[in-house]
Design an enzyme around this catalytic site. Structure first.
Site, PDB file in Angstrom:
ATOM      1  N   LYS A 108      -5.540  -3.281   3.790  1.00  0.00           N
ATOM      2  CA  LYS A 108      -4.483  -2.074   4.144  1.00  0.00           C
ATOM      3  C   LYS A 108      -4.061  -2.135   5.346  1.00  0.00           C
ATOM      4  O   LYS A 108      -4.802  -1.857   6.700  1.00  0.00           O
ATOM      5  CB  LYS A 108      -4.953  -0.684   3.640  1.00  0.00           C
ATOM      6  CG  LYS A 108      -3.921   0.473   4.115  1.00  0.00           C
ATOM      7  CD  LYS A 108      -4.268   1.580   3.824  1.00  0.00           C
ATOM      8  CE  LYS A 108      -3.303   2.705   4.569  1.00  0.00           C
ATOM      9  NZ  LYS A 108      -3.797   3.969   4.257  1.00  0.00           N
ATOM     10  N   GLY A 143      -1.918  13.071   6.231  1.00  0.00           N
ATOM     11  CA  GLY A 143      -2.747  14.309   6.494  1.00  0.00           C
ATOM     12  C   GLY A 143      -1.778  15.690   6.439  1.00  0.00           C
ATOM     13  O   GLY A 143      -2.429  16.616   6.636  1.00  0.00           O
ATOM     14  N   ALA A 190       0.136   8.464   1.441  1.00  0.00           N
ATOM     15  CA  ALA A 190      -0.067   9.399   2.516  1.00  0.00           C
ATOM     16  C   ALA A 190       0.956  10.512   2.295  1.00  0.00           C
ATOM     17  O   ALA A 190       2.013  10.120   1.846  1.00  0.00           O
ATOM     18  CB  ALA A 190       0.586   8.579   3.917  1.00  0.00           C
ATOM     19  N   GLY A 191       0.672  11.690   2.524  1.00  0.00           N
ATOM     20  CA  GLY A 191       1.305  12.920   2.412  1.00  0.00           C
ATOM     21  C   GLY A 191       1.318  13.534   1.010  1.00  0.00           C
ATOM     22  O   GLY A 191       1.675  14.718   1.059  1.00  0.00           O
ATOM     23  N   ASN A 226      -6.244  10.754  -0.059  1.00  0.00           N
ATOM     24  CA  ASN A 226      -7.422  11.064   0.788  1.00  0.00           C
ATOM     25  C   ASN A 226      -7.377  12.653   1.184  1.00  0.00           C
ATOM     26  O   ASN A 226      -8.186  13.499   0.585  1.00  0.00           O
ATOM     27  CB  ASN A 226      -7.525  10.212   1.827  1.00  0.00           C
ATOM     28  CG  ASN A 226      -8.959  10.493   2.594  1.00  0.00           C
ATOM     29  OD1 ASN A 226      -9.606  11.155   2.351  1.00  0.00           O
ATOM     30  ND2 ASN A 226      -9.130   9.361   3.347  1.00  0.00           N
ATOM     31  N   THR A 227      -6.512  13.146   2.103  1.00  0.00           N
ATOM     32  CA  THR A 227      -6.665  14.360   2.743  1.00  0.00           C
ATOM     33  C   THR A 227      -6.545  15.429   1.515  1.00  0.00           C
ATOM     34  O   THR A 227      -7.366  16.544   1.783  1.00  0.00           O
ATOM     35  CB  THR A 227      -5.438  14.579   3.656  1.00  0.00           C
ATOM     36  OG1 THR A 227      -5.503  13.607   4.770  1.00  0.00           O
ATOM     37  CG2 THR A 227      -5.387  15.918   4.358  1.00  0.00           C
TER      38      THR A 227
END
Lengths: 255, 64
Positions: free
Chosen positions: A97, A158, A184-185, A206-207
């Site tokens: 990535k 995040g 992301a996001g 992830n987050t």
């Protein structure tokens, strides 16, 4: 009919990719992976801290998972290539990535450096998955140089803000003949589901999982949401109408 | 000897090999990669650390 996602010759049943960062302990990863159903797991490369307890996230990721190391920490194409080569040498395989960031406030990717790194790593035989700002021209460049997918952000890393770039991601989905993976996001399963309904090939989370009150239960919720969204995309949603359309017959009323 | 290890100038004793250094730190060589003067090493066996060397010792961590 099989609806597996194929990236770099690998067939994936799950369209949810998960990150392994921000968890209170690496030892939670087997449960996160099991409950989410994810097969692709992102990791990062960092200096060994000689003073810290030696835990190794890799010990907690099942061997049948596909690792997707990122080049986080890279500020230039050159640094990203260096990290990619290290990740391969350390045994992460040939997926990478590409993440090139020099903006510390919003952590927005540098598409120009990302494209340069991607081109070089494709030539070196990597399966290249670049993390980018959703831009059609840059996505075309990435397609032309042989990237395996394009990974636009939904919102800054995040933030859990959801699909802030929805229109731009839809354009990539419609115009680029490569898997578009929303990375992301994404903060909630409903947002992951919506990305899949739009036709995204996969989402990377992830987050939203790692910082949930119950990460394992949230991992399961994301797995189901991604599956539901994918099924809805294949099933094709009904047309939107301006006025009401009765669902029950308009004849034979009791009077 | 003074060497740069993971970005820190570190004093180490003379005539120590990379392999010994890794062992002393309690690291599993199968779970790390060493970049020695900007070159990724396939094998750390025979390298004796020299004054002024730049050594990066890296591992896999959780990330997104």
């Amino acid at each position: 009919m099989s609806d597996n996602l194929i990236i770099g010759g690998k067939e994936l049943k799950s369209r949810l990719f998960v990150g392994s960062g921000k968890y209170s302990s690496d030892s939670i990863m087997p449960k996160i992976i099991e409950k989410s159903g994810a097969e692709v797991i992102t990791v990062a490369i960092r200096r060994v801290d000689f003073d810290a307890k030696d835990s190794n996230v890799i010990d907690f990721i099942p061997k049948n998972c596909q690792l997707m190391p990122n080049t986080s920490g890279a500020r230039t194409a050159e640094e990203a290539v260096r990290i990619a080569l290290i990740s391969k040498a350390i045994g992460c395989g040939n997926w990478i990535k590409i993440e090139v960031i020099s903006d510390n406030k919003y952590l927005l990717p540098d598409n120009y450096e990302t494209i340069k790194a991607s081109e070089e790593l494709v030539k070196k035989g990597f399966v290249v998955l670049p993390y980018v700002s959703p831009n059609l021209m840059d996505a075309k460049r990435l397609r032309d140089i042989g990237a395996a997918a394009v990974m636009p952000f939904a919102a800054p890393i995040g933030t859990n803000k959801g699909l802030q770039t929805k229109e731009l991601i839809q354009i990539l989905i419609d115009e680029i003949d490569l898997p578009i993976i929303v990375d992301a996001g994404i903060g909630k399963p409903s947002q992951a589901c919506e990305a899949m309904e739009m036709g995204a090939a996969a989402v990377l989370v992830n987050t939203a999982i790692a910082t949930a009150g119950d990460p394992v239960m949230m991992a399961e919720a994301f797995g189901k949401a991604v599956e539901a969204g994918r099924n809805a995309f294949i099933a094709k949603t009904g047309a939107v109408k301006k006025y009401a359309q009765a669902s029950s017959p308009l004849t034979g009323f009791l009077r | 000897l003074k060497v740069n290890i993971n970005g820190k100038i570190t004093e180490i004793k003379n005539n120590i090999s990379l392999k010994q250094f890794i062992n002393e730190k309690g690291l599993d060589k199968n779970k790390i990669v060493i970049e020695y003067n900007k070159e990724i090493l396939d094998d750390i066996e025979d390298i004796i650390i020299n004054d002024g060397d730049n050594i990066e010792i890296l591992k896999i961590v959780g990330g997104g």
